[in-house]
Design a protein around this motif. Structure first.
Motif, PDB file in Angstrom:
ATOM      1  N   GLY A   1       0.793  -1.269   0.011  1.00 13.29           N
ATOM      2  CA  GLY A   1       0.161   0.083  -0.001  1.00 13.29           C
ATOM      3  C   GLY A   1       0.818   1.378   0.198  1.00 13.29           C
ATOM      4  O   GLY A   1       0.780   2.104  -1.168  1.00 13.29           O
ATOM      5  N   LEU A   2       1.835   1.387   0.973  1.00 10.81           N
ATOM      6  CA  LEU A   2       2.617   2.658   1.340  1.00 10.81           C
ATOM      7  C   LEU A   2       4.008   2.836   0.488  1.00 10.81           C
ATOM      8  O   LEU A   2       4.460   3.714   0.774  1.00 10.81           O
ATOM      9  N   ALA A   3       4.150   1.413   0.119  1.00 10.51           N
ATOM     10  CA  ALA A   3       5.596   1.288  -0.391  1.00 10.51           C
ATOM     11  C   ALA A   3       6.733   1.638   0.705  1.00 10.51           C
ATOM     12  O   ALA A   3       7.775   2.053   0.228  1.00 10.51           O
ATOM     13  N   SER A   4       6.581   1.531   1.780  1.00  7.66           N
ATOM     14  CA  SER A   4       7.635   1.386   2.886  1.00  7.66           C
ATOM     15  C   SER A   4       8.518   0.119   2.572  1.00  7.66           C
ATOM     16  O   SER A   4       8.063  -0.990   2.040  1.00  7.66           O
ATOM     17  N   SER A   5       9.855   0.328   2.852  1.00  7.93           N
ATOM     18  CA  SER A   5      10.624  -0.632   2.575  1.00  7.93           C
ATOM     19  C   SER A   5      11.709  -0.900   3.736  1.00  7.93           C
ATOM     20  O   SER A   5      11.947  -0.182   4.643  1.00  7.93           O
ATOM     21  N   PHE A   6      12.274  -2.269   3.462  1.00 11.82           N
ATOM     22  CA  PHE A   6      13.185  -2.753   4.468  1.00 11.82           C
ATOM     23  C   PHE A   6      13.990  -3.480   3.938  1.00 11.82           C
ATOM     24  O   PHE A   6      13.878  -4.227   3.107  1.00 11.82           O
ATOM     25  N   TYR A   7      15.593  -3.301   4.041  1.00  8.88           N
ATOM     26  CA  TYR A   7      16.355  -4.090   3.717  1.00  8.88           C
ATOM     27  C   TYR A   7      17.374  -4.835   4.488  1.00  8.88           C
ATOM     28  O   TYR A   7      17.696  -4.394   5.554  1.00  8.88           O
ATOM     29  N   ALA A   8      18.059  -5.751   3.910  1.00  9.86           N
ATOM     30  CA  ALA A   8      19.167  -6.583   4.724  1.00  9.86           C
ATOM     31  C   ALA A   8      20.406  -5.557   4.578  1.00  9.86           C
ATOM     32  O   ALA A   8      20.510  -4.803   3.688  1.00  9.86           O
ATOM     33  N   ASP A   9      21.344  -5.706   5.581  1.00  8.38           N
ATOM     34  CA  ASP A   9      22.258  -4.665   5.585  1.00  8.38           C
ATOM     35  C   ASP A   9      23.141  -5.179   4.454  1.00  8.38           C
ATOM     36  O   ASP A   9      23.966  -3.990   3.904  1.00  8.38           O
ATOM     37  N   SER A  10      23.251  -6.261   4.127  1.00  5.44           N
ATOM     38  CA  SER A  10      24.143  -6.463   2.975  1.00  5.44           C
ATOM     39  C   SER A  10      23.937  -6.135   1.590  1.00  5.44           C
ATOM     40  O   SER A  10      24.889  -6.084   0.960  1.00  5.44           O
TER      41      SER A  10
END
Length: 127
Positions: free
Chosen positions: A54-63
């Motif tokens: 919906g809001l396109a919030s994102s989260f990533y692995a540190d690598s």
């Protein structure tokens, strides 16, 4: 469950770029989470990135932070993974995953919270 189909993998030299696509058979709900995982030979599946539909919030692995970008196109029911500055250590089969659990419920990095999976697309980065 939504069906997921990945594409865009291939062979690229270190420092190069690729863009992976994941097409969903139906439109994910606004509260759902889409993600990319990867698995190298002999290693466990690892989280790469997740996005709220919906809001396109994102989260990533540190690598991959700062090198990869996850995005989605609502009109095309598609999630993308833009991969830049690729390294040989990025070599793996990449899998798209989807869950009805909200992105904001946390544990976006946990594979066991995702019910829908694609068949995978191979990314090979040569040195």
């Amino acid at each position: 469950q939504v069906q997921l189909v990945e594409s865009g993998g291939g062979l690229v030299q270190a420092g190069g770029s690729l863009r992976l696509s994941c097409v969903a058979s139906g439109r994910p709900s606004n509260s759902s989470t889409m993600a990319w995982f990867r698995q190298a030979p002999g290693k466990e599946r690892e989280f790469v990135a997740a996005i709220s539909w919906g809001l396109a919030s994102s989260f990533y692995a540190d690598s991959v932070k700062g090198r990869f970008t996850i995005s989605r196109d609502n009109a095309k029911n598609t999630v993308y993974l833009q991969m830049n500055s690729l390294k040989p250590t990025d070599t793996a089969a990449y899998y798209c995953a989807g869950r009805t659990l909200s992105f904001y419920s946390g544990r976006q990095y946990s594979a066991d919270t995702y019910a829908s999976w694609g068949q995978g697309t191979q990314v090979t980065v040569s040195s």
